[in-house]
Design a protein around this motif. Sequence first.
Motif, PDB file in Angstrom:
ATOM      1  N   GLN A 276      -2.349   1.688  -2.476  1.00  0.00           N
ATOM      2  CA  GLN A 276      -1.143   1.710  -3.302  1.00  0.00           C
ATOM      3  C   GLN A 276      -0.304   2.949  -2.986  1.00  0.00           C
ATOM      4  OE1 GLN A 276      -0.228  -0.820  -5.321  1.00  0.00           O
ATOM      5  NE2 GLN A 276       1.706   0.247  -5.506  1.00  0.00           N
ATOM      6  N   LEU A 277      -0.979   4.081  -2.768  1.00  0.00           N
ATOM      7  CA  LEU A 277      -0.246   5.292  -2.383  1.00  0.00           C
ATOM      8  C   LEU A 277       0.454   5.102  -1.037  1.00  0.00           C
ATOM      9  CD1 LEU A 277      -2.786   8.064  -3.446  1.00  0.00           C
ATOM     10  CD2 LEU A 277      -0.632   7.468  -4.567  1.00  0.00           C
TER      11      LEU A 277
ATOM     12  N   ASP B 193       3.482   2.847  -1.518  1.00  0.00           N
ATOM     13  CA  ASP B 193       4.599   3.573  -2.138  1.00  0.00           C
ATOM     14  C   ASP B 193       5.310   4.461  -1.128  1.00  0.00           C
ATOM     15  OD1 ASP B 193       4.030   2.358  -4.550  1.00  0.00           O
ATOM     16  OD2 ASP B 193       2.853   4.065  -5.325  1.00  0.00           O
ATOM     17  N   GLU B 194       4.515   5.141  -0.299  1.00  0.00           N
ATOM     18  CA  GLU B 194       5.103   6.008   0.727  1.00  0.00           C
ATOM     19  C   GLU B 194       5.928   5.194   1.732  1.00  0.00           C
ATOM     20  OE1 GLU B 194       3.445   8.707   4.386  1.00  0.00           O
ATOM     21  OE2 GLU B 194       2.293   8.685   2.514  1.00  0.00           O
TER      22      GLU B 194
ATOM     23  N   ARG C 162       7.336   2.299   1.210  1.00  0.00           N
ATOM     24  CA  ARG C 162       8.534   1.793   0.531  1.00  0.00           C
ATOM     25  C   ARG C 162       9.628   2.858   0.502  1.00  0.00           C
ATOM     26  NH1 ARG C 162       5.806  -1.395  -4.409  1.00  0.00           N
ATOM     27  NH2 ARG C 162       5.597  -3.395  -3.355  1.00  0.00           N
ATOM     28  N   ASN C 163       9.221   4.092   0.211  1.00  0.00           N
ATOM     29  CA  ASN C 163      10.207   5.174   0.218  1.00  0.00           C
ATOM     30  C   ASN C 163      10.817   5.361   1.598  1.00  0.00           C
ATOM     31  OD1 ASN C 163       9.953   5.739  -2.495  1.00  0.00           O
ATOM     32  ND2 ASN C 163       8.358   7.274  -2.169  1.00  0.00           N
TER      33      ASN C 163
END
Length: 129
Positions: free
Chosen positions: A81-82, A85-86, A88-89
């Motif tokens: 998940q981390l 998220d990275e 996606r950014n």
Amino acid sequence: MSALQKRTEPFNPERRPARSLQSQRNRRSSYRAIAIENLVKVLVNGVLSVAAITALSDLLPYLQSNRVKLREIRVQVKETQLQVDELRNKFSNTFDPHQANSVMQEQSARIARNQRRVVWLEKKTENNE
């Protein structure tokens, strides 16, 4: 005879009707039948209890291994998940039109016209030669 009148005849235990031997035997055999039935019930419940305890004791190691696997999977999910998220950014920054120049500089050697490259040089010392 009304309820207020006393009994004129005294109670005599010898006048009680005698129970027959047959009725006593029937009563004893019915008690035996009830005792045997209860004994069978207790034995069957005991066997079922032992079987249930055995089955549960066999399932406990399986439960523990599944809990360990579940913990590992949850840790992997958090790590993934981390990463998601990275990424996606990064993805949103890459396709953001306001940041096109900074993305271009990161991914290629081009720089803006109003910028200069700075190259740091180390001082050569006698030990470094």
